[in-house]
Scaffold this motif. Structure first.
Motif, PDB file in Angstrom:
ATOM      1  N   GLN A   1      51.654  15.673  34.051  1.00 32.22           N
ATOM      2  CA  GLN A   1      50.421  16.356  34.428  1.00 32.22           C
ATOM      3  C   GLN A   1      50.000  16.106  35.876  1.00 32.22           C
ATOM      4  O   GLN A   1      49.068  16.762  36.357  1.00 32.22           O
ATOM      5  CB  GLN A   1      49.297  15.990  33.465  1.00 32.22           C
TER       6      GLN A   1
ATOM      7  N   HIS B   1      59.105   7.182  29.393  1.00 31.55           N
ATOM      8  CA  HIS B   1      57.816   6.647  29.846  1.00 31.55           C
ATOM      9  C   HIS B   1      57.833   6.345  31.345  1.00 31.55           C
ATOM     10  O   HIS B   1      58.830   6.556  32.029  1.00 31.55           O
ATOM     11  CB  HIS B   1      57.466   5.379  29.051  1.00 31.55           C
ATOM     12  N   SER B   2      56.700   5.824  31.817  1.00 29.87           N
ATOM     13  CA  SER B   2      56.588   5.469  33.237  1.00 29.87           C
ATOM     14  C   SER B   2      57.640   4.429  33.612  1.00 29.87           C
ATOM     15  O   SER B   2      57.843   3.470  32.866  1.00 29.87           O
ATOM     16  CB  SER B   2      55.232   4.834  33.523  1.00 29.87           C
TER      17      SER B   2
ATOM     18  N   LYS C   1      50.086   5.039  34.601  1.00 28.82           N
ATOM     19  CA  LYS C   1      50.438   6.418  34.251  1.00 28.82           C
ATOM     20  C   LYS C   1      50.214   7.331  35.437  1.00 28.82           C
ATOM     21  O   LYS C   1      49.552   6.971  36.412  1.00 28.82           O
ATOM     22  CB  LYS C   1      49.591   6.889  33.076  1.00 28.82           C
ATOM     23  N   ALA C   2      50.728   8.547  35.290  1.00 26.54           N
ATOM     24  CA  ALA C   2      50.542   9.548  36.340  1.00 26.54           C
ATOM     25  C   ALA C   2      49.630  10.663  35.816  1.00 26.54           C
ATOM     26  O   ALA C   2      49.759  11.042  34.657  1.00 26.54           O
ATOM     27  CB  ALA C   2      51.883  10.133  36.746  1.00 26.54           C
TER      28      ALA C   2
ATOM     29  N   GLU D   1      42.389   8.973  36.164  1.00 26.12           N
ATOM     30  CA  GLU D   1      42.245  10.103  35.229  1.00 26.12           C
ATOM     31  C   GLU D   1      42.267  11.433  35.973  1.00 26.12           C
ATOM     32  O   GLU D   1      41.534  11.607  36.959  1.00 26.12           O
ATOM     33  CB  GLU D   1      40.910   9.982  34.485  1.00 26.12           C
ATOM     34  N   SER D   2      43.024  12.386  35.432  1.00 25.45           N
ATOM     35  CA  SER D   2      43.175  13.682  36.113  1.00 25.45           C
ATOM     36  C   SER D   2      41.846  14.348  36.461  1.00 25.45           C
ATOM     37  O   SER D   2      41.662  14.838  37.578  1.00 25.45           O
ATOM     38  CB  SER D   2      43.973  14.659  35.248  1.00 25.45           C
TER      39      SER D   2
HETATM   40  N1  LIG Z   1      44.307  10.738  30.523  1.00 21.38           N
HETATM   41  C1  LIG Z   1      45.249  10.714  31.605  1.00 21.38           C
HETATM   42  C2  LIG Z   1      46.623  10.742  30.990  1.00 21.38           C
HETATM   43  C3  LIG Z   1      47.717  10.379  31.921  1.00 21.38           C
HETATM   44  C4  LIG Z   1      49.063  10.380  31.200  1.00 21.38           C
HETATM   45  O1  LIG Z   1      49.138  10.105  29.987  1.00 21.38           O
HETATM   46  N2  LIG Z   1      50.122  10.684  31.939  1.00 21.38           N
HETATM   47  C5  LIG Z   1      51.431  10.725  31.361  1.00 21.38           C
HETATM   48  C6  LIG Z   1      52.237  11.834  32.021  1.00 21.38           C
HETATM   49  S1  LIG Z   1      51.845  13.434  31.430  1.00 21.38           S
HETATM   50  C7  LIG Z   1      52.163   9.428  31.661  1.00 21.38           C
HETATM   51  O2  LIG Z   1      52.039   8.885  32.735  1.00 21.38           O
HETATM   52  N3  LIG Z   1      52.968   8.955  30.719  1.00 21.38           N
HETATM   53  C8  LIG Z   1      53.809   7.835  30.930  1.00 21.38           C
HETATM   54  C9  LIG Z   1      53.649   6.758  29.894  1.00 21.38           C
HETATM   55  O3  LIG Z   1      52.853   6.950  28.959  1.00 21.38           O
HETATM   56  O4  LIG Z   1      54.339   5.745  30.029  1.00 21.38           O
HETATM   57  C10 LIG Z   1      44.975  11.886  32.555  1.00 21.38           C
HETATM   58  O5  LIG Z   1      44.304  12.841  32.139  1.00 21.38           O
HETATM   59  O6  LIG Z   1      45.367  11.864  33.711  1.00 21.38           O
END
Ligand SMILES: N[C@@H](CCC(=O)N[C@@H](CS)C(=O)NCC(=O)O)C(=O)O
Length: 237
Positions: free
Chosen positions: A15, A48-49, A61-62, A78-79
């Protein structure tokens, strides 16, 4: 004097692509740090990350945005908080309408995105991964059904009855457009619904987003955006 150049921690197929889009729309200078998801055969955290992103901050996270020095080099994980910060700080001409536009509409759509829409999408992912089975789903199964995806009907309604111009917020994308891109891309790329047939306005909206120069620049600077990369696990029940 301290500058205010933000730094985006971005990860492929995630995202944070929508935040790259926003940065390009704002036409500002920023630092980009790109991370690659762990490979599918990673022993403990496939997809995952990677360690580099985990090490970047508490949430790991990204997207993760670090504000510029003038704003205290503050991490925002947070986005929607990132989008709000970037627009409030850098959208001096109010193109996104956060100052003088219809902020109640914007807030409503962003809320639909992060509550109702997110809830159904996570459930659909659980079906894809075999965590939820058909029998667990109750009367709304299958996941491709229109009842199940009523949130798409709500968004189609908003495009039809909202301000003219092609975007949720009118002639220029708003914060809601930025936020909705990822969720609707998930539906399209993972084939959860037939957007073209059942939600033609949403489909045309997504095409319009992808035709924007800023979107294309963001894609060129990113490192891939294949949201079907997490495989489906066949139904076993
Ligand atoms: N609530 C966060 C969610 C961020 C998120 O879950 N990002 C995912 C990518 S779509 C991530 O980094 N996942 C890697 C992991 O969970 O290790 C937002 O809205 O930015």
């Amino acid at each position: 004097m301290a500058d205010n150049k933000p730094t985006l921690h971005h990860m492929n197929c995630s995202q944070s692509q929508r935040i790259l889009w926003l940065l390009e729309e704002l036409n500002i200078e920023y630092n980009l740090i790109s991370h690659e998801r762990n490979p599918p055969d990673h022993p403990t955290r496939p997809y995952h990350s990677p360690p580099s992103l985990v090490a970047a901050g508490h949430y790991g996270k990204a997207p993760l945005l670090i504000t510029g020095a003038k704003d205290g080099s503050r991490p925002i994980p947070e986005s929607s908080a990132i989008a709000t910060y970037l627009i409030r700080t850098f959208d001096t001409e109010d193109k996104f309408g956060l100052k003088n536009g219809d902020w109640i509409r914007d807030e409503t759509l962003v809320s639909i995105n992060s509550t109702t829409f997110n809830h159904v999408s996570i459930q659909a992912l659980m079906f894809d991964w075999g965590v939820l089975k058909a029998n667990d789903a109750g009367p709304n199964f299958p996941s491709s059904g229109k009842g199940y995806w009523s949130v798409l009907g709500d968004l189609e309604y908003e495009l039809k009855n909202g301000p003219k111009g092609g975007y949720f917020m009118g002639e220029h994308p708003g914060r809601a457009d930025i936020m909705l891109e990822f969720q609707i891309a998930m539906v399209k790329q993972r084939n959860w619904a037939d957007l073209k047939t059942d939600y033609p306005l949403l489909d045309a909206w997504l095409e319009r987003v992808y035709a924007r120069d800023a979107w294309k620049r963001g894609m060129a600077k990113g490192n891939g955006y294949d949201l079907s990369m997490f495989p489906k696990i066949p139904e076993r029940r």
